[in-house]
Scaffold this active site. Sequence first.
Site, PDB file in Angstrom:
ATOM      1  N   TYR A 138     105.517  76.891 -23.739  1.00 43.16           N
ATOM      2  CA  TYR A 138     105.664  76.437 -25.114  1.00 43.16           C
ATOM      3  C   TYR A 138     104.356  75.808 -25.569  1.00 43.16           C
ATOM      4  CZ  TYR A 138     107.480  74.431 -29.344  1.00 43.16           C
ATOM      5  OH  TYR A 138     107.685  74.138 -30.662  1.00 43.16           O
ATOM      6  N   THR A 250     101.895  61.644 -27.428  1.00 39.78           N
ATOM      7  CA  THR A 250     100.747  61.421 -26.558  1.00 39.78           C
ATOM      8  C   THR A 250     100.324  59.956 -26.577  1.00 39.78           C
ATOM      9  OG1 THR A 250      98.569  62.298 -26.002  1.00 39.78           O
ATOM     10  CG2 THR A 250      99.037  61.917 -28.353  1.00 39.78           C
ATOM     11  N   GLN A 272      93.002  59.658 -29.796  1.00 39.31           N
ATOM     12  CA  GLN A 272      94.395  59.862 -29.383  1.00 39.31           C
ATOM     13  C   GLN A 272      95.325  59.743 -30.585  1.00 39.31           C
ATOM     14  OE1 GLN A 272      94.112  60.714 -26.333  1.00 39.31           O
ATOM     15  NE2 GLN A 272      96.227  61.436 -26.262  1.00 39.31           N
ATOM     16  N   HIS A 275      96.269  62.744 -32.901  1.00 38.11           N
ATOM     17  CA  HIS A 275      97.241  63.795 -32.575  1.00 38.11           C
ATOM     18  C   HIS A 275      98.511  63.692 -33.396  1.00 38.11           C
ATOM     19  CE1 HIS A 275      95.580  65.811 -29.048  1.00 38.11           C
ATOM     20  NE2 HIS A 275      95.141  64.646 -28.618  1.00 38.11           N
ATOM     21  N   GLU A 341      99.918  58.271 -20.051  1.00 38.61           N
ATOM     22  CA  GLU A 341      99.602  59.701 -19.949  1.00 38.61           C
ATOM     23  C   GLU A 341      98.113  59.854 -19.617  1.00 38.61           C
ATOM     24  OE1 GLU A 341      99.677  61.689 -23.672  1.00 38.61           O
ATOM     25  OE2 GLU A 341      99.838  63.697 -22.797  1.00 38.61           O
ATOM     26  N   HIS A 342      97.283  59.186 -20.420  1.00 35.98           N
ATOM     27  CA  HIS A 342      95.847  59.172 -20.154  1.00 35.98           C
ATOM     28  C   HIS A 342      95.426  57.734 -19.933  1.00 35.98           C
ATOM     29  CE1 HIS A 342      96.599  62.387 -23.215  1.00 35.98           C
ATOM     30  NE2 HIS A 342      95.933  63.122 -22.332  1.00 35.98           N
ATOM     31  N   ASP A 375      91.029  66.816 -22.502  1.00 35.44           N
ATOM     32  CA  ASP A 375      91.856  67.636 -23.384  1.00 35.44           C
ATOM     33  C   ASP A 375      91.416  69.093 -23.361  1.00 35.44           C
ATOM     34  OD1 ASP A 375      93.479  65.603 -24.163  1.00 35.44           O
ATOM     35  OD2 ASP A 375      92.461  65.219 -26.077  1.00 35.44           O
ATOM     36  N   GLU A 429     128.994  62.629   9.717  1.00 34.78           N
ATOM     37  CA  GLU A 429     129.202  62.870   8.285  1.00 34.78           C
ATOM     38  C   GLU A 429     130.590  63.437   8.013  1.00 34.78           C
ATOM     39  OE1 GLU A 429     126.046  65.209   6.671  1.00 34.78           O
ATOM     40  OE2 GLU A 429     124.614  63.553   6.822  1.00 34.78           O
ATOM     41  N   HIS A 434     130.326  71.958  10.066  1.00 36.31           N
ATOM     42  CA  HIS A 434     128.893  72.128  10.278  1.00 36.31           C
ATOM     43  C   HIS A 434     128.582  72.203  11.765  1.00 36.31           C
ATOM     44  CE1 HIS A 434     128.640  71.128   6.102  1.00 36.31           C
ATOM     45  NE2 HIS A 434     127.328  71.217   6.104  1.00 36.31           N
TER      46      HIS A 434
END
Length: 794
Positions: A138, A250, A272, A275, A341-342, A375, A429, A434
Amino acid sequence: MLRTIDLRTPDPDAPAGRRHAGWRAYTDVVPRAEFDVEAAVEVVRPVVEDVRVRGEEAVREYSARFDGVEQDTVAVPAEALTAALEALDPAVRAGLEESVRRLRATCEAELEADTATDLAAGARVAKRMVPMDRVGLYVPGGIAPLVSSVVMNVVPAQVAGVGSIALTSSPQKAHGGLPHPTILAACALLGVDEVYAAGGAQAIAMLAYGAGPCAPVDLVTGPGAIYTVAAKRLLNGQGVVGIDSEAGPTEIAILADETADPAFVAADLLSQAEHDPMAGSVLVTDSPQLADDVVAELDKQVAATRHVERVRTALTGPQSGVVLVRDLDQGVDVVNAYAAEHLEIQTRDASSYAARIVNAGAVFVGGFAPVSLGDYCAGSNHVLPTGGCACHSSGLSVRAFLRAVHVVEYSRDALAEVADHVVALAEAEDLPGHGAAVSLEVPVALNVNENPYAPSPGCVADIAAAVAQAATTLNRYPDRELTDLREALAAYLTRESGVAVEPAQVWAANGSNEVMLQLLQAFGGPGRTAVSFAPTYSMYPEYARDSVTGWVAGRRREDFSFDLDHAESLVEEHRPSVVLLPSPNNPTGTALPPEVVSPLATMLRQNGGGVLVVDEAYAEFRRSGVPSALELLDDHPNLVVTRTMSKAFALAGGRLGYLAASPAITDALRVVRLPYHLSSVSQATALAALGHADELLGAVAELRRGRDDLVRHLREEGYEVAESDANFVLFGRFEDRHAVWQGLLERGVLIRETGPDGWLRVSVGTPAEMDAFTAALAAVRENAMVRTPQGADR
Ligand SMILES: *Cc1c(COP(=O)(O)O)cnc(C)c1O
């Protein structure tokens, strides 16, 4: 313009008693965008559902409504891609090419190698990196045409080796309903030819469910606005599709001290904010002077920027601000709490502070690594976790497009080695299934001389009825004299051997193993000796040990025949209290001739009066003309003949063994047996089974034929085979018998590696099982794992 949060005063109180404070003390005070994905999920739910039901038609309707475009199809035509690339500004193209080159290099370096770990012999776990089959990328095209996002999504997917890539970006009214031409050009440059003009939640639903020309994908990646993120969360939560981390608005955090250049810091905060009005710009500093200077710089730079409104909204929102800290140590805690994020580090000794960062999407160190570099052209990926998600998630990378698949290969032996641990853990368990799954089950089990034919339905019904009857008196102890059972066993022995056996001569216990242990308890003990002649039944020395009886192992001749002279010298030397002799012998299968039993019994009487136990566990299988030792009972008061219902009677699970001997001997056993040793259920079971003796023994004739056929076949094949009066056959000889055993096992046939070296023992099963065995043996030999048997070329 930027609000100020002053954390120089004492630390906020950590919630009482909470462990691991550190940076967590600041998570509630750092600026944070309001980004309510959960609320947005409810908004996108009907859109997503509509696309699931109506497909492309629904996607186009939402494009008309949200993007104001009319489309015939969501697919971008190939000519549009080519045309966009041709029209691309050469400077932009050069920039893209360099960006691709650098990112591709880091992606290639980050590709994880396959590994293989050997945990033990035959136990290997390999890790195989497998690319996703089909992914959907996307690329947001809303406020800014993020052409760089094409590169950031496509390059790692391509380097990972993803099978097919679909890319979608929102349709633009200004570009005839297609995505921005620079985005299309970037797709063409990277060789991505499956491109769609769809944005928002409807685009994510199209990728996840498939719609029109777009087939469903396994993974959706890429940043987007809140509805895109909400659709990813919804579809991932429903298990429809995988996603990368959720990217929200962002954000940047800058940790700076007085050495930082206020103009650089301001420029990075501003870039920033450019954006998105929701973008966060946070400065963390221990220098009030720098904070003032940066704010002054911002005022100047914002006035001169192109997207003034957007920037101003972002910088004045609750998600942006200046955080004043006492010192850089506190500053490190604060930026770790923010988990940007940054994150830029613009301090003296920037690398050492960078090394202390634990939470960040990406860290940009020093004055010459601005976020804008990341970026586009750093070679790092700019699709990064936001909103504090960096404390648990990583940015997009080649790893997102690969799965690590463990390939577990264990040999039978390697599984056996660890099986006990598996069972113990499975029990812990409460998952016994098993544990059962690792117990070694082989299609053809010819290893413990069991009768392969289960009791008939009629026999089963009689046993069940007898047990039900016995159950009505289970409040009482059983008949300790086993009266009915001994009577039935005496009758059976009389019929089977033609020798009149009285109930008083018969004794029974839980398997002939217990009968023989009781004999050792009665006649052996400390200071006494028991003797047998190898190769023979492996349990005998155990009885001696359990009863603290001395053990002497005599031997047989090379051809397994009984050496009476050797036996005589042993008897004279040791004056044994008990001699144990199986007839037919196990593992050789051959019955003793009467010329051995009688003299040996006499010899014992003359040398201290020991008892001779002839273990006739396999008596019913003896070849015709071979007598039972029962015929000698009358002549020898010290002779004991043991029998069992485990083998010929197909009642191994019933645990019933018995003996015939002089009443003096059965009396001696009454003294040592535990009270009520044979349960009323066991007695009832055996009695009911004895009522079906003819039927149960019917299979014996068949098994004897199978045994004779097997002996003949193996001899024809050149093997040495011991004469067998039993339901098993000892054959050889092999230089490496274990390899043959293993080879058979690998072909689903389990036999017994027992007896003298070079020999193997196989039980006689059903005709189908014997076919499986002979075929497997032929295959093993074919496979040249086995040398020619030594007998073959003689
Ligand atoms: C199988 C076998 C037995 C039978 O043991 P039970 O306890 O009766 O099941 C006894 N002796 C030998 C030599 C055997 O092989």
